[in-house]
Design an enzyme around this catalytic site. Structure first.
Site, PDB file in Angstrom:
ATOM      1  N   SER A   1       0.867  -1.192   0.000  1.00 50.07           N
ATOM      2  CA  SER A   1       0.000   0.000   0.000  1.00 50.07           C
ATOM      3  C   SER A   1       0.897   1.233   0.000  1.00 50.07           C
ATOM      4  O   SER A   1       2.029   1.185   0.519  1.00 50.07           O
ATOM      5  CB  SER A   1      -0.869   0.010   1.252  1.00 50.07           C
ATOM      6  OG  SER A   1      -1.504   1.267   1.410  1.00 50.07           O
TER       7      SER A   1
ATOM      8  N   TYR B   1      -0.933  -0.898  10.471  1.00 49.62           N
ATOM      9  CA  TYR B   1      -1.195  -1.239   9.061  1.00 49.62           C
ATOM     10  C   TYR B   1      -0.048  -0.744   8.169  1.00 49.62           C
ATOM     11  O   TYR B   1       0.513  -1.513   7.379  1.00 49.62           O
ATOM     12  CB  TYR B   1      -2.518  -0.610   8.636  1.00 49.62           C
ATOM     13  CG  TYR B   1      -2.866  -0.795   7.175  1.00 49.62           C
ATOM     14  CD1 TYR B   1      -3.400  -1.988   6.707  1.00 49.62           C
ATOM     15  CD2 TYR B   1      -2.677   0.245   6.257  1.00 49.62           C
ATOM     16  CE1 TYR B   1      -3.731  -2.153   5.360  1.00 49.62           C
ATOM     17  CE2 TYR B   1      -3.008   0.091   4.922  1.00 49.62           C
ATOM     18  CZ  TYR B   1      -3.532  -1.110   4.473  1.00 49.62           C
ATOM     19  OH  TYR B   1      -3.850  -1.260   3.141  1.00 49.62           O
TER      20      TYR B   1
HETATM   21  N1  LIG Z   1      -9.014  -0.671  -1.164  1.00 41.90           N
HETATM   22  C1  LIG Z   1      -7.996   0.170  -1.079  1.00 41.90           C
HETATM   23  O1  LIG Z   1      -8.154   1.395  -1.221  1.00 41.90           O
HETATM   24  C2  LIG Z   1      -6.603  -0.370  -0.820  1.00 41.90           C
HETATM   25  C3  LIG Z   1      -5.515   0.515  -0.949  1.00 41.90           C
HETATM   26  C4  LIG Z   1      -4.222   0.040  -0.732  1.00 41.90           C
HETATM   27  C5  LIG Z   1      -4.025  -1.295  -0.418  1.00 41.90           C
HETATM   28  N2  LIG Z   1      -5.095  -2.132  -0.273  1.00 41.90           N
HETATM   29  C6  LIG Z   1      -4.820  -3.516   0.068  1.00 41.90           C
HETATM   30  O2  LIG Z   1      -5.498  -4.366  -0.853  1.00 41.90           O
HETATM   31  C7  LIG Z   1      -5.773  -5.619  -0.222  1.00 41.90           C
HETATM   32  C8  LIG Z   1      -7.238  -5.961  -0.398  1.00 41.90           C
HETATM   33  O3  LIG Z   1      -8.019  -4.955   0.205  1.00 41.90           O
HETATM   34  P1  LIG Z   1      -9.536  -4.667  -0.199  1.00 41.90           P
HETATM   35  O4  LIG Z   1      -9.689  -3.204  -0.217  1.00 41.90           O
HETATM   36  O5  LIG Z   1      -9.913  -5.473  -1.376  1.00 41.90           O
HETATM   37  O6  LIG Z   1     -10.276  -5.186   1.127  1.00 41.90           O
HETATM   38  P2  LIG Z   1     -11.463  -6.225   1.380  1.00 41.90           P
HETATM   39  O7  LIG Z   1     -11.819  -6.090   2.807  1.00 41.90           O
HETATM   40  O8  LIG Z   1     -12.530  -6.064   0.352  1.00 41.90           O
HETATM   41  O9  LIG Z   1     -10.766  -7.643   1.133  1.00 41.90           O
HETATM   42  C9  LIG Z   1      -9.920  -8.254   2.076  1.00 41.90           C
HETATM   43  C10 LIG Z   1     -10.221  -9.748   2.078  1.00 41.90           C
HETATM   44  O10 LIG Z   1      -9.250 -10.386   2.916  1.00 41.90           O
HETATM   45  C11 LIG Z   1      -9.921 -11.376   3.676  1.00 41.90           C
HETATM   46  N3  LIG Z   1      -9.149 -11.657   4.896  1.00 41.90           N
HETATM   47  C12 LIG Z   1      -9.024 -10.880   5.985  1.00 41.90           C
HETATM   48  N4  LIG Z   1      -8.265 -11.490   6.910  1.00 41.90           N
HETATM   49  C13 LIG Z   1      -7.882 -12.674   6.366  1.00 41.90           C
HETATM   50  C14 LIG Z   1      -7.100 -13.757   6.844  1.00 41.90           C
HETATM   51  N5  LIG Z   1      -6.560 -13.749   8.081  1.00 41.90           N
HETATM   52  N6  LIG Z   1      -6.924 -14.831   6.045  1.00 41.90           N
HETATM   53  C15 LIG Z   1      -7.489 -14.860   4.808  1.00 41.90           C
HETATM   54  N7  LIG Z   1      -8.254 -13.884   4.313  1.00 41.90           N
HETATM   55  C16 LIG Z   1      -8.442 -12.788   5.093  1.00 41.90           C
HETATM   56  C17 LIG Z   1     -11.277 -10.758   3.976  1.00 41.90           C
HETATM   57  O11 LIG Z   1     -12.239 -11.743   4.363  1.00 41.90           O
HETATM   58  C18 LIG Z   1     -11.599 -10.067   2.658  1.00 41.90           C
HETATM   59  O12 LIG Z   1     -12.319 -10.919   1.788  1.00 41.90           O
HETATM   60  C19 LIG Z   1      -5.326  -5.473   1.221  1.00 41.90           C
HETATM   61  O13 LIG Z   1      -4.024  -6.004   1.351  1.00 41.90           O
HETATM   62  C20 LIG Z   1      -5.308  -3.965   1.422  1.00 41.90           C
HETATM   63  O14 LIG Z   1      -4.420  -3.597   2.446  1.00 41.90           O
HETATM   64  C21 LIG Z   1      -6.390  -1.694  -0.471  1.00 41.90           C
END
Ligand SMILES: NC(=O)c1ccc[n+]([C@@H]2O[C@H](COP(=O)([O-])OP(=O)(O)OC[C@H]3O[C@@H](n4cnc5c(N)ncnc54)[C@H](O)[C@@H]3O)[C@@H](O)[C@H]2O)c1
Length: 286
Positions: free
Chosen positions: A163, A176
């Protein structure tokens, strides 16, 4: 460690068709958001995809959606922080799709209210918030690599979702951001340890990605602030992340390893104290 060479560019596969035909991919956190979009894209490129998520319902939903579209996907309920569960998920994947993994997208993060939602002031932080963040975001990635690399083919690709929060400081979410910063170092170690075996490892570092969760969590003011910071008029959509993941998974990117690729519509490329002032000066007066 397998010694096949399906990942080399000499095989001539390109994106947009069945660039990943015959490949086995594993995506963590694939039950929703970015992970679901990336898993769907890898399947559309022809890969058979393990849909790993801590939520069994979410894992099944993504896998069903992919199979309904004619792709191949296997739901793998698993908590990435728990080694026996990771081993069991890998065993289920290789038993279904054969003793190989070509692509790992380690993407899961602890983003729930119980962890990320309590990741605020360091002086008040409960240690369990710090520990759970590190266990899922960092140890989870390590466990996935540990148990995937032995089954990985030459030409294999590991992609870790970091991120921009790991590349900057912030007034919030220190656990985080620190876990994401560590992942950018982790990918350099993985790339260095396994590069001679033809395995690549890179991180992607998105800024805001317009997932359903982001739409729900951010109000109009926060979205306007984020829009003001960006050079480009548009935010990243999940498909933009999936495009980069599909590229990094394919041999099109065969010379890229140990890198962190930023997807932020130009959020970190400038100095806001200069540009915001200049943009205000240039704005037409009311
Ligand atoms: N959405 C954003 O703006 C953004 C920006 C930068 C980075 N990210 C990163 O992208 C990735 C996905 O984020 P997202 O926005 O799609 O979130 P999201 O909450 O939609 O998806 C995260 C998924 O991870 C699963 N999860 C959580 N803990 C877990 C575990 N212990 N074992 C297995 N699965 C687990 C959840 O059930 C969920 O389905 C993350 O690493 C997040 O840090 C997101």
């Amino acid at each position: 460690m397998r010694h096949r060479s399906e990942g080399h560019a000499s095989q001539g596969h390109a994106l947009g068709g069945h660039a990943l035909g015959g490949r086995v991919a594993l995506v963590t956190g694939a039950g929703s958001g970015i992970g679901a979009a990336c898993a769907t894209r890898l399947a559309a490129e022809g890969a058979r995809v393990g849909i790993l998520d801590i939520s069994p319902e979410a894992a099944h939903a993504t896998a069903s959606a992919i199979t309904a579209q004619g792709g191949q996907a296997l739901p793998l309920p698993c908590d990435v922080s728990q080694e026996p569960q990771v081993e069991a998920a890998l065993a289920a994947l290789t038993s279904a799709y054969g003793d190989r993994v070509d692509i790992l997208h380690s993407n899961a993060a602890a983003l729930g209210r119980d962890v990320y939602g309590r990741d605020h002031s360091l002086t008040d932080m409960d240690v369990d918030v710090w520990d759970r963040t590190m266990a899922v975001n960092l140890r989870g990635a390590m466990l996935m690599v540990k148990h995937t690399v032995p089954a990985m083919t030459e030409g294999g690709s590991i992609i870790v979702t970091a991120s921009v929060s790991g590349l900057t400081g912030d007034t919030d979410h220190a656990a985080y951001g620190t876990s994401k910063a560590a992942l950018t170092g982790f990918v350099r170690y993985v790339a260095t340890m396994y590069g001679k075996r033809g395995i690549r490892c890179n991180a992607i570092a998105p800024a805001l990605v317009m997932t359903p969760t982001a739409h729900r969590a951010l109000g109009p003011d926060r979205l306007a602030d984020k829009a003001a910071e960006r050079l480009l008029p548009w935010a990243c959509e999940m498909e933009d992340v999936a495009n980069l993941v599909a590229f990094l998974a394919s041999a099109e990117s065969r010379c890229i390893t140990g890198q962190t690729l930023v997807l932020d519509s130009g959020t970190l490329a400038h100095r806001p104290e200069h540009t915001l002032h200049a943009w205000r000066e240039a704005a037409p007066q009311e």
